[in-house]
Design a protein around this motif. Structure first.
Motif, mmCIF file in Angstrom:
data_model
loop_
_atom_site.group_PDB
_atom_site.id
_atom_site.type_symbol
_atom_site.label_atom_id
_atom_site.label_comp_id
_atom_site.label_asym_id
_atom_site.label_seq_id
_atom_site.Cartn_x
_atom_site.Cartn_y
_atom_site.Cartn_z
ATOM 1 N N MET A 267 85.506 57.884 66.120
ATOM 2 C CA MET A 267 85.669 56.476 65.566
ATOM 3 C C MET A 267 86.651 56.451 64.630
ATOM 4 N N ALA A 268 87.052 57.477 63.590
ATOM 5 C CA ALA A 268 87.876 57.395 62.739
ATOM 6 C C ALA A 268 89.439 57.520 63.393
ATOM 7 N N ASP A 269 89.583 58.360 64.467
ATOM 8 C CA ASP A 269 90.816 58.347 65.331
ATOM 9 C C ASP A 269 91.160 56.939 65.694
ATOM 10 N N MET A 270 90.114 56.280 66.424
ATOM 11 C CA MET A 270 90.193 54.926 67.069
ATOM 12 C C MET A 270 90.722 53.999 66.069
ATOM 13 N N ALA A 271 90.103 53.932 64.901
ATOM 14 C CA ALA A 271 90.471 52.994 63.837
ATOM 15 C C ALA A 271 91.971 53.293 63.257
ATOM 16 N N ARG A 272 92.292 54.465 63.400
ATOM 17 C CA ARG A 272 93.550 55.048 62.624
ATOM 18 C C ARG A 272 94.872 54.446 63.669
ATOM 19 N N GLU A 273 94.208 54.550 64.975
ATOM 20 C CA GLU A 273 95.295 53.942 66.056
ATOM 21 C C GLU A 273 95.644 52.508 65.933
ATOM 22 N N LEU A 274 94.782 51.655 65.502
ATOM 23 C CA LEU A 274 94.826 50.349 65.258
ATOM 24 C C LEU A 274 95.617 49.907 63.907
ATOM 25 N N ASP A 275 95.140 50.780 62.829
ATOM 26 C CA ASP A 275 95.563 50.570 61.406
ATOM 27 C C ASP A 275 95.389 51.704 60.757
ATOM 28 N N SER A 276 96.780 52.354 60.186
ATOM 29 C CA SER A 276 96.719 53.461 59.459
ATOM 30 C C SER A 276 95.741 53.429 58.021
ATOM 31 N N LYS A 277 96.015 52.311 57.569
ATOM 32 C CA LYS A 277 95.388 52.034 56.513
ATOM 33 C C LYS A 277 93.802 51.436 56.495
ATOM 34 N N TYR A 278 93.300 51.817 57.537
ATOM 35 C CA TYR A 278 91.780 51.174 57.818
ATOM 36 C C TYR A 278 90.878 51.513 56.837
ATOM 37 N N LYS A 279 89.860 50.839 56.683
ATOM 38 C CA LYS A 279 88.240 51.444 56.246
ATOM 39 C C LYS A 279 87.606 50.471 57.231
#
Length: 173
Positions: free
Chosen positions: A82-94
């Protein structure tokens, strides 16, 4: 039910071996899974982030609107995915996940994990409950869980079952 599925697979395998000769071919059960567009496959589940940020409660509805439900990780591997998927979209995600302690402060519950101790992969010093913060996110810098104010707006991790087919394939020697 599982027994009958296994029994059926054994019967089909035996019939194929009898037809083609067990010395020249082998059969094995194969599983292929797929996801709709914009969803990412991991195991037998499909994952996607909501298209836009929402409060925690609205994020649950947003996941339903795109055909899933808000995800709650059940293992470190799933949380890392999940974290890797979110990082791909936005490196500053939460990103919101389906864990909260809204009913009883300090008693964290995760959707889909009722009746057992939920998986809680907290980051260092978390949950810190800094001012009645009752909803969980995966945070950007280490991919661990963090508690946050439910009224904040973040994207959410959504999950749905993948479309999987099972069948026998022939393996020639």
């Amino acid at each position: 039910m599982y027994f009958f599925k296994v029994f059926g697979i054994v019967a089909i395998t035996s019939a194929i071996n009898a037809q083609f000769g067990s010395g020249t071919c082998r059969s094995r059960l194969a599983r292929e899974c797929s996801c709709p567009p914009q969803w990412q496959l991991s195991g037998e589940d499909c994952y996607r982030l909501t298209p836009s940020p929402h409060t925690w409660d609205d994020a649950k509805s947003a996941c339903q609107d795109i055909g899933g439900k808000m995800a709650a990780p059940r293992s470190h591997e799933e949380m890392n995915f999940m974290a890797d998927m979110a990082r791909e979209l936005d490196s500053k995600y939460k990103a919101w996940i389906a864990c909260n302690d809204k009913e009883v402060e300090g008693f964290w519950e995760c959707d889909g994990q009722e009746g057992s101790a939920p998986f809680l992969g907290w980051g260092s010093g978390q949950p810190d409950n800094g001012g009645n913060i009752d909803c969980a996110t995966i945070r950007k810098y280490d991919g661990k869980m963090d508690d946050s104010h439910c009224w904040k707006a973040f994207r959410a991790v959504c999950v749905r079952r993948a479309a999987c087919t099972h069948g026998l394939i022939q393996i020639r020697h």
